[in-house]
Design a protein around this motif. Sequence first.
Motif, mmCIF file in Angstrom:
data_model
loop_
_atom_site.group_PDB
_atom_site.id
_atom_site.type_symbol
_atom_site.label_atom_id
_atom_site.label_comp_id
_atom_site.label_asym_id
_atom_site.label_seq_id
_atom_site.Cartn_x
_atom_site.Cartn_y
_atom_site.Cartn_z
ATOM 1 N N GLY A 9 -28.615 70.592 4.508
ATOM 2 C CA GLY A 9 -27.632 71.137 5.444
ATOM 3 C C GLY A 9 -26.390 70.259 5.403
ATOM 4 N N ALA A 10 -25.250 70.830 5.628
ATOM 5 C CA ALA A 10 -23.987 70.098 5.497
ATOM 6 C C ALA A 10 -23.599 69.442 6.816
ATOM 7 C CB ALA A 10 -22.888 71.028 5.000
ATOM 8 N N ARG A 11 -24.491 68.628 7.365
ATOM 9 C CA ARG A 11 -24.260 67.918 8.624
ATOM 10 C C ARG A 11 -24.523 66.444 8.424
ATOM 11 N NH1 ARG A 11 -21.598 70.837 11.457
ATOM 12 N NH2 ARG A 11 -22.271 71.399 13.491
ATOM 13 N N CYS A 12 -23.794 65.621 9.162
ATOM 14 C CA CYS A 12 -24.009 64.173 9.126
ATOM 15 C C CYS A 12 -25.411 63.868 9.640
ATOM 16 C CB CYS A 12 -22.958 63.483 9.999
ATOM 17 S SG CYS A 12 -23.146 61.690 10.094
ATOM 18 N N GLN A 13 -26.147 63.059 8.906
ATOM 19 C CA GLN A 13 -27.516 62.724 9.283
ATOM 20 C C GLN A 13 -27.571 61.676 10.388
ATOM 21 O OE1 GLN A 13 -28.721 62.915 4.761
ATOM 22 N NE2 GLN A 13 -30.549 62.610 5.989
ATOM 23 N N ARG A 14 -26.433 61.101 10.755
ATOM 24 C CA ARG A 14 -26.406 60.131 11.855
ATOM 25 C C ARG A 14 -25.937 60.746 13.163
ATOM 26 N NH1 ARG A 14 -24.902 54.200 9.419
ATOM 27 N NH2 ARG A 14 -26.378 54.299 7.708
ATOM 28 N N CYS A 15 -24.862 61.544 13.117
ATOM 29 C CA CYS A 15 -24.292 62.062 14.372
ATOM 30 C C CYS A 15 -24.306 63.579 14.470
ATOM 31 C CB CYS A 15 -22.865 61.540 14.558
ATOM 32 S SG CYS A 15 -21.632 62.327 13.496
ATOM 33 N N GLY A 16 -24.599 64.287 13.371
ATOM 34 C CA GLY A 16 -24.672 65.735 13.392
ATOM 35 C C GLY A 16 -23.358 66.452 13.140
ATOM 36 N N SER A 17 -22.276 65.710 12.959
ATOM 37 C CA SER A 17 -20.971 66.331 12.710
ATOM 38 C C SER A 17 -20.968 67.090 11.387
ATOM 39 C CB SER A 17 -19.886 65.241 12.664
ATOM 40 O OG SER A 17 -18.648 65.783 12.241
ATOM 41 N N GLY A 18 -20.186 68.133 11.320
ATOM 42 C CA GLY A 18 -20.022 68.886 10.083
ATOM 43 C C GLY A 18 -18.662 68.639 9.451
ATOM 44 N N HIS A 19 -17.912 67.651 9.961
ATOM 45 C CA HIS A 19 -16.548 67.381 9.505
ATOM 46 C C HIS A 19 -16.535 66.393 8.342
ATOM 47 C CE1 HIS A 19 -12.226 67.060 9.772
ATOM 48 N NE2 HIS A 19 -12.333 65.747 9.846
ATOM 49 N N VAL A 60 -18.182 65.964 5.432
ATOM 50 C CA VAL A 60 -19.493 65.378 5.125
ATOM 51 C C VAL A 60 -19.603 65.105 3.632
ATOM 52 C CG1 VAL A 60 -21.983 65.793 5.180
ATOM 53 C CG2 VAL A 60 -20.557 66.499 7.102
ATOM 54 N N ILE A 61 -20.064 63.892 3.295
ATOM 55 C CA ILE A 61 -20.256 63.484 1.909
ATOM 56 C C ILE A 61 -21.657 62.902 1.744
ATOM 57 C CG2 ILE A 61 -17.811 63.002 1.510
ATOM 58 C CD1 ILE A 61 -18.549 59.981 1.811
ATOM 59 N N ALA A 62 -22.136 62.901 0.510
ATOM 60 C CA ALA A 62 -23.402 62.231 0.199
ATOM 61 C C ALA A 62 -23.073 60.777 -0.107
ATOM 62 C CB ALA A 62 -24.082 62.885 -0.989
ATOM 63 N N ASP A 63 -23.719 59.870 0.593
ATOM 64 C CA ASP A 63 -23.458 58.439 0.458
ATOM 65 C C ASP A 63 -24.762 57.726 0.128
ATOM 66 O OD1 ASP A 63 -21.695 56.101 0.804
ATOM 67 O OD2 ASP A 63 -23.011 55.640 2.496
ATOM 68 N N HIS A 64 -24.650 56.645 -0.615
ATOM 69 C CA HIS A 64 -25.842 55.860 -0.951
ATOM 70 C C HIS A 64 -26.316 55.083 0.273
ATOM 71 C CE1 HIS A 64 -24.116 56.531 -4.993
ATOM 72 N NE2 HIS A 64 -25.392 56.709 -5.276
ATOM 73 N N VAL A 65 -27.580 55.200 0.614
ATOM 74 C CA VAL A 65 -28.174 54.462 1.727
ATOM 75 C C VAL A 65 -28.044 52.976 1.441
ATOM 76 C CG1 VAL A 65 -30.300 53.995 2.999
ATOM 77 C CG2 VAL A 65 -29.760 56.339 2.277
ATOM 78 N N ILE A 66 -28.522 52.559 0.273
ATOM 79 C CA ILE A 66 -28.326 51.186 -0.202
ATOM 80 C C ILE A 66 -27.212 51.272 -1.231
ATOM 81 C CG2 ILE A 66 -29.358 49.202 -1.377
ATOM 82 C CD1 ILE A 66 -32.082 50.243 -0.349
ATOM 83 N N HIS A 118 -19.467 57.239 7.704
ATOM 84 C CA HIS A 118 -19.356 56.563 6.413
ATOM 85 C C HIS A 118 -18.471 55.331 6.535
ATOM 86 C CE1 HIS A 118 -17.391 55.814 2.490
ATOM 87 N NE2 HIS A 118 -18.632 55.951 2.065
ATOM 88 N N ASN A 119 -17.330 55.462 7.210
ATOM 89 C CA ASN A 119 -16.433 54.317 7.365
ATOM 90 C C ASN A 119 -17.102 53.184 8.135
ATOM 91 O OD1 ASN A 119 -14.490 55.746 5.994
ATOM 92 N ND2 ASN A 119 -13.302 56.265 7.811
ATOM 93 N N ALA A 120 -17.839 53.515 9.189
ATOM 94 C CA ALA A 120 -18.538 52.499 9.982
ATOM 95 C C ALA A 120 -19.623 51.815 9.153
ATOM 96 C CB ALA A 120 -19.133 53.131 11.237
ATOM 97 N N LYS A 121 -20.392 52.593 8.393
ATOM 98 C CA LYS A 121 -21.453 52.028 7.560
ATOM 99 C C LYS A 121 -20.866 51.097 6.502
ATOM 100 C CE LYS A 121 -24.756 53.238 3.984
ATOM 101 N NZ LYS A 121 -24.036 53.030 2.744
#
Length: 66
Positions: free
Chosen positions: A8-18, A20-26, A48-51
């Motif tokens: 789904g095209a939602r942020c896995q941390r906050c649920g936002s749909g704005h 959204v990109i796939a980012d490396h966990v590590i 993503h910016n906060a992480k």
Amino acid sequence: AAVKRERGARCQRCGSGHRVIADHVIELRDGGAPLDASNLELLCQACHNAKTATARARRSGLGGTA
């Protein structure tokens, strides 16, 4: 695109749909697997910016947790 379709095209941390990109966990520079889908998480631009800021601070010795 496949990860977004699968999860789904939602942020896995906050649920936002704005923006959204796939980012490396590590992050790759920290030894993360570049092509492993289990090392990807969908994040909005704000999460993503906060992480990324936290990871940079940790690498530079300023602490922080991801």
